[in-house]
Motif scaffolding. Structure first.
Motif, PDB file in Angstrom:
ATOM      1  N   LYS A  88      73.546 134.365 -54.911  1.00 11.41           N
ATOM      2  CA  LYS A  88      72.458 135.207 -54.382  1.00 11.41           C
ATOM      3  C   LYS A  88      72.854 136.693 -54.420  1.00 11.41           C
ATOM      4  CE  LYS A  88      69.532 135.748 -50.311  1.00 11.41           C
ATOM      5  NZ  LYS A  88      69.236 135.204 -48.964  1.00 11.41           N
ATOM      6  N   THR A  97      66.191 137.904 -57.308  1.00 10.37           N
ATOM      7  CA  THR A  97      66.329 136.985 -56.177  1.00 10.37           C
ATOM      8  C   THR A  97      66.608 135.589 -56.719  1.00 10.37           C
ATOM      9  OG1 THR A  97      64.016 136.281 -56.090  1.00 10.37           O
ATOM     10  CG2 THR A  97      64.578 138.325 -54.914  1.00 10.37           C
ATOM     11  N   ASP A  99      64.676 133.223 -56.578  1.00  7.51           N
ATOM     12  CA  ASP A  99      63.442 132.750 -57.208  1.00  7.51           C
ATOM     13  C   ASP A  99      63.345 133.146 -58.683  1.00  7.51           C
ATOM     14  OD1 ASP A  99      62.663 131.550 -54.841  1.00  7.51           O
ATOM     15  OD2 ASP A  99      61.473 133.268 -54.186  1.00  7.51           O
ATOM     16  N   ARG A 122      68.050 123.945 -51.777  1.00  6.03           N
ATOM     17  CA  ARG A 122      66.600 124.153 -51.603  1.00  6.03           C
ATOM     18  C   ARG A 122      66.319 125.280 -50.607  1.00  6.03           C
ATOM     19  NH1 ARG A 122      62.084 121.588 -52.889  1.00  6.03           N
ATOM     20  NH2 ARG A 122      63.098 119.746 -53.690  1.00  6.03           N
ATOM     21  N   SER A 123      67.157 125.443 -49.599  1.00  6.16           N
ATOM     22  CA  SER A 123      66.921 126.449 -48.555  1.00  6.16           C
ATOM     23  C   SER A 123      67.069 127.889 -49.067  1.00  6.16           C
ATOM     24  CB  SER A 123      67.863 126.207 -47.372  1.00  6.16           C
ATOM     25  OG  SER A 123      69.192 126.574 -47.702  1.00  6.16           O
ATOM     26  N   TYR A 124      67.600 128.089 -50.253  1.00 12.36           N
ATOM     27  CA  TYR A 124      67.792 129.430 -50.809  1.00 12.36           C
ATOM     28  C   TYR A 124      66.582 129.936 -51.596  1.00 12.36           C
ATOM     29  CZ  TYR A 124      72.641 129.846 -49.412  1.00 12.36           C
ATOM     30  OH  TYR A 124      73.791 129.977 -48.673  1.00 12.36           O
ATOM     31  N   PHE A 125      65.544 129.130 -51.721  1.00 12.35           N
ATOM     32  CA  PHE A 125      64.374 129.503 -52.516  1.00 12.35           C
ATOM     33  C   PHE A 125      63.146 129.683 -51.625  1.00 12.35           C
ATOM     34  CE2 PHE A 125      67.219 127.259 -55.320  1.00 12.35           C
ATOM     35  CZ  PHE A 125      67.204 128.042 -56.463  1.00 12.35           C
ATOM     36  N   THR A 126      62.270 130.612 -52.019  1.00 15.95           N
ATOM     37  CA  THR A 126      61.006 130.796 -51.311  1.00 15.95           C
ATOM     38  C   THR A 126      59.838 130.266 -52.126  1.00 15.95           C
ATOM     39  OG1 THR A 126      60.675 133.023 -52.214  1.00 15.95           O
ATOM     40  CG2 THR A 126      61.870 132.852 -50.124  1.00 15.95           C
ATOM     41  N   THR A 127      60.058 129.969 -53.385  1.00 10.39           N
ATOM     42  CA  THR A 127      59.001 129.461 -54.258  1.00 10.39           C
ATOM     43  C   THR A 127      59.060 127.949 -54.353  1.00 10.39           C
ATOM     44  OG1 THR A 127      58.054 129.595 -56.481  1.00 10.39           O
ATOM     45  CG2 THR A 127      60.434 129.735 -56.329  1.00 10.39           C
ATOM     46  N   LYS A 128      57.926 127.343 -54.631  1.00  3.49           N
ATOM     47  CA  LYS A 128      57.918 125.889 -54.849  1.00  3.49           C
ATOM     48  C   LYS A 128      58.299 125.562 -56.289  1.00  3.49           C
ATOM     49  CE  LYS A 128      53.067 125.839 -55.836  1.00  3.49           C
ATOM     50  NZ  LYS A 128      52.122 125.061 -56.444  1.00  3.49           N
TER      51      LYS A 128
END
Length: 156
Positions: A88, A97, A99, A122-128
């Protein structure tokens, strides 16, 4: 007939000059490469932490190493956190980022850790729309690590 030849010659000469002028007046492609290294990266190693080429960032393989000991922590959860935090931070240094990751490859010495890694990852992403990914087994990794991650990111 001499007039036609003269006219054709003049027309070809003008076309040639305009073509040459257009070819030489174009700016060179603007995608310089630059290395992205974090302060805790070892400058003695024969590679960069990442290379930014245009809008694409190529991240070298990383292991979640404790900067104080130079080894992977004994606790797997801490190793995963160190690894993903480092990835990150490298992306942030390049103006990206998590994402922006397009492809991720993870080598793991114990495939039973797959679900544990996924939960943290998974917790490091804001996108699906998560990046394409490969999770492969490895016999051993440097410095006692359980995971090594390499990736490609493309600025959105």
């Amino acid at each position: 007939m001499n007039r036609r030849i003269s006219f054709a010659f003049v027309a070809l000469a003008i076309a040639g000059i305009l073509t040459a002028h257009g070819a030489f007046s174009q700016a060179p492609p603007s995608s310089p490469r630059r290395a992205i290294n974090l302060p805790d990266d070892n400058p003695q190693l024969p590679f960069s932490g990442a290379i930014l080429a245009g809008n694409t960032l190529y991240l070298s393989g990383r292991i979640g190493i404790d900067a104080k000991t130079g080894k992977a922590p004994a606790e797997v959860d801490e190793e995963i956190k160190l690894l993903l935090d480092h990835v990150k931070a490298t992306l942030v240094q390049a103006g990206m980022t998590m994402d922006d990751l397009a492809y991720v490859q993870i080598a793991c010495t114990d495939l039973s850790l797959y679900d544990k890694f996924n939960a943290a990852y998974r917790s490091y992403f804001t996108t699906k729309d998560l990046p394409a990914r490969e999770f492969i087994g490895a016999a051993t990794l440097l410095r006692g690590g359980h995971f090594e991650l390499q990736a490609i990111a493309v600025r959105r």
